[in-house]
Scaffold this motif. Structure first.
Motif, PDB file in Angstrom:
ATOM      1  N   ARG A 155      26.074   9.440 -42.808  1.00  0.00           N
ATOM      2  CA  ARG A 155      26.472  10.018 -41.403  1.00  0.00           C
ATOM      3  C   ARG A 155      25.829   9.179 -40.413  1.00  0.00           C
ATOM      4  O   ARG A 155      24.355   9.346 -40.595  1.00  0.00           O
ATOM      5  N   ARG A 215      19.609   7.260 -38.495  1.00  0.00           N
ATOM      6  CA  ARG A 215      19.777   7.605 -36.866  1.00  0.00           C
ATOM      7  C   ARG A 215      19.299   6.341 -36.280  1.00  0.00           C
ATOM      8  O   ARG A 215      19.081   6.175 -35.174  1.00  0.00           O
ATOM      9  N   LEU A 221      24.250  13.708 -48.922  1.00  0.00           N
ATOM     10  CA  LEU A 221      24.472  13.427 -47.551  1.00  0.00           C
ATOM     11  C   LEU A 221      23.444  12.828 -46.763  1.00  0.00           C
ATOM     12  O   LEU A 221      22.454  13.713 -46.781  1.00  0.00           O
ATOM     13  N   GLU A 223      30.811   8.637 -42.195  1.00  0.00           N
ATOM     14  CA  GLU A 223      31.226   9.422 -41.026  1.00  0.00           C
ATOM     15  C   GLU A 223      30.517   9.121 -39.653  1.00  0.00           C
ATOM     16  O   GLU A 223      29.258   8.786 -39.533  1.00  0.00           O
ATOM     17  N   HIS A 233      18.099  14.459 -43.839  1.00  0.00           N
ATOM     18  CA  HIS A 233      17.990  14.095 -42.289  1.00  0.00           C
ATOM     19  C   HIS A 233      17.371  12.652 -42.128  1.00  0.00           C
ATOM     20  O   HIS A 233      16.778  12.069 -42.780  1.00  0.00           O
ATOM     21  N   SER A 280      24.490   8.703 -36.646  1.00  0.00           N
ATOM     22  CA  SER A 280      24.254   9.863 -35.906  1.00  0.00           C
ATOM     23  C   SER A 280      23.375   9.256 -34.702  1.00  0.00           C
ATOM     24  O   SER A 280      22.000   8.860 -34.895  1.00  0.00           O
ATOM     25  N   VAL A 296      27.758  10.790 -48.919  1.00  0.00           N
ATOM     26  CA  VAL A 296      28.198  10.683 -47.327  1.00  0.00           C
ATOM     27  C   VAL A 296      27.021  10.096 -46.379  1.00  0.00           C
ATOM     28  O   VAL A 296      26.156  10.398 -46.567  1.00  0.00           O
ATOM     29  N   THR A 341      21.732  11.483 -43.290  1.00  0.00           N
ATOM     30  CA  THR A 341      22.075  11.077 -42.098  1.00  0.00           C
ATOM     31  C   THR A 341      21.058   9.838 -41.321  1.00  0.00           C
ATOM     32  O   THR A 341      19.932   9.975 -41.690  1.00  0.00           O
ATOM     33  N   GLU A 349      20.756  16.976 -49.090  1.00  0.00           N
ATOM     34  CA  GLU A 349      21.050  16.522 -47.533  1.00  0.00           C
ATOM     35  C   GLU A 349      19.833  16.089 -46.929  1.00  0.00           C
ATOM     36  O   GLU A 349      19.045  16.881 -46.907  1.00  0.00           O
TER      37      GLU A 349
END
Length: 419
Positions: free
Chosen positions: A387, A359, A355, A419, A326, A389, A385, A357, A324
């Motif tokens: 994401r 940004r 996963l 997502e 970020h 954000s 995934v 993320t 995961e």
């Protein structure tokens, strides 16, 4: 019901724990009243005595506790008078194994200020305790406890602590296997040394620079939040490690080698890169990695992560199954030279789920190249995934970047989800 043997009635009623239900059974008949004496657990919810004078509530609690023949578990969430606690515990100390007290409503402010931690002294009478859970206590002076040799689980929630007081309280419980200090404040330096401790959860509030020194050869699960300096003695067998700092900075983490680690989570606003790098180096065998740190830097200036070589990172974490990432960590893997060592021989052998993320649309081409590389070189990848954000639509490249991610998802529709 009259034909049912007494032992069956006692067994059925022994399944009740709520004090209101038990009180209702007492009123049914003399036979049921006698049977309730063998109930092993008593639970007084927060609203047990709403609109009832404190003295009457204390008297009712006392009667129910003293009438129990072999009370093993006592949970009191409703407000009560601390002066009554000693007599309650004395009447059931021979059998009590589990005690849970919510102390924030135990007395009004004037009394609380006067009595302080002295109201915890009476717990010492229950030497057979195996689990103790305290809510909303003020531990500014050491409780007068001897030694709880049988105590295995200690939880203190929402407490004001002092360093020396915490040390004395833990010292009184030498055989703990599960320790939780959650939502606590007031401590500056926490030192814990327990031979049998297997699971430790520490959550300390505030932006202060709190330090932790922990030693336990049996330690398997460690979850900590709120510490700027962390040192765990290397004689451990950690399987799960979670370190977070919601406010302030993490300067140093020393946990030694982590050969048995399955799960690692690093979270926070700002960490020293040396702290991040040392933990990642020690956790080369980790299987599930969560990286949610916003910035690096040792001082007030927030800095981005330095460039991370993707090939070197995965070669150093060959057993990684779940990752995961970020935004900051992902951006560090997407720098100009992050993919320079890629070749046909490179493979990510165990990665199954990712996963990510995202940004920011900045450095879009490199980010897409990194996504493509993760899919291409991960031999066992099943799910990715992505994401999106807090991406700012005002940036002119945001729409183009999102469109490219959608194309990437379409080309790898069996694996990639947005997502």
């Amino acid at each position: 019901m009259n034909a049912v043997p007494d032992a069956i009635v006692q067994h059925i009623l022994s399944l009740l724990i709520n004090a209101r239900d038990i009180a209702a059974c007492i009123c049914v008949s003399k036979r049921w009243k006698e049977a309730t004496r063998f109930i092993p657990s008593l639970y007084f919810p927060r609203n047990s005595f709403d609109a009832v004078p404190r003295a009457d509530a204390d008297a009712t609690i006392g009667r129910m506790i003293s009438s129990a023949f072999w009370l093993e578990e006592l949970v009191i969430y409703c407000p009560f008078s601390p002066s009554s606690l000693a007599s309650w515990l004395s009447s059931c100390s021979h059998s009590l194994r589990v005690l849970e007290l919510r102390m924030d409503g135990a007395a009004d402010k004037s009394v609380r200020g006067a009595e302080g931690p002295n109201r915890l002294d009476c717990i010492d009478v229950a030497k057979g305790l195996e689990a103790l859970k305290l809510w909303g206590v003020s531990m500014t002076r050491s409780p007068n406890w001897g030694s709880f040799q049988r105590l295995r689980t200690l939880e203190i929630i929402g407490a004001t602590l002092r360093d020396s007081v915490l040390k004395d309280a833990v010292h009184a419980c030498p055989n703990l296997t599960d320790l939780a200090l959650l939502g606590c404040d007031g401590a500056g330096s926490v030192s814990i040394e327990l031979e049998r401790l297997e699971k430790c959860r520490l959550d300390f509030l505030g932006p202060g620079n709190c330090s932790l020194l922990l030693s336990s050869p049996s330690l398997q699960i460690l979850e900590i939040q709120g510490f700027s300096w962390v040192r765990v003695s290397p004689n451990h067998c950690l399987r799960s490690l979670s370190i977070a700092k919601n406010t302030g900075r993490v300067y140093k983490v020393d946990v030694g080698k982590l050969p048995d680690l399955d799960y690692l989570s690093l979270r926070g606003v700002q960490w020293s890169w040396s702290a991040i790098h040392s933990v990642l180096q020690c956790a080369s065998e980790v299987k599930h990695l969560v990286m949610k740190i916003e910035f690096c830097g040792d001082f007030d200036t927030l800095q981005p992560f330095p460039e991370i070589d993707l090939v070197e990172f995965f070669n150093n974490h060959l057993k990684l199954h779940n990752f995961e990432i970020h935004g900051a960590m992902f951006a560090a893997l997407c720098q100009k030279n992050s993919l320079k060592n890629l070749d046909s021989r490179f493979v990510i052998p165990c990665l199954e789920e990712v996963l990510i993320t995202v940004r920011s649309p900045l450095n879009a081409e490199q980010k897409l190249n990194t996504l493509e590389s993760l899919v291409m070189y991960s031999a066992k990848l099943r799910h990715m995934v992505i994401r999106i954000s807090q991406m700012k639509n005002c940036h002119e490249s945001a729409d183009d970047f999102f469109e490219e991610i959608c194309k990437f998802k379409h080309m790898n529709y069996k694996i990639v989800r947005i997502e």
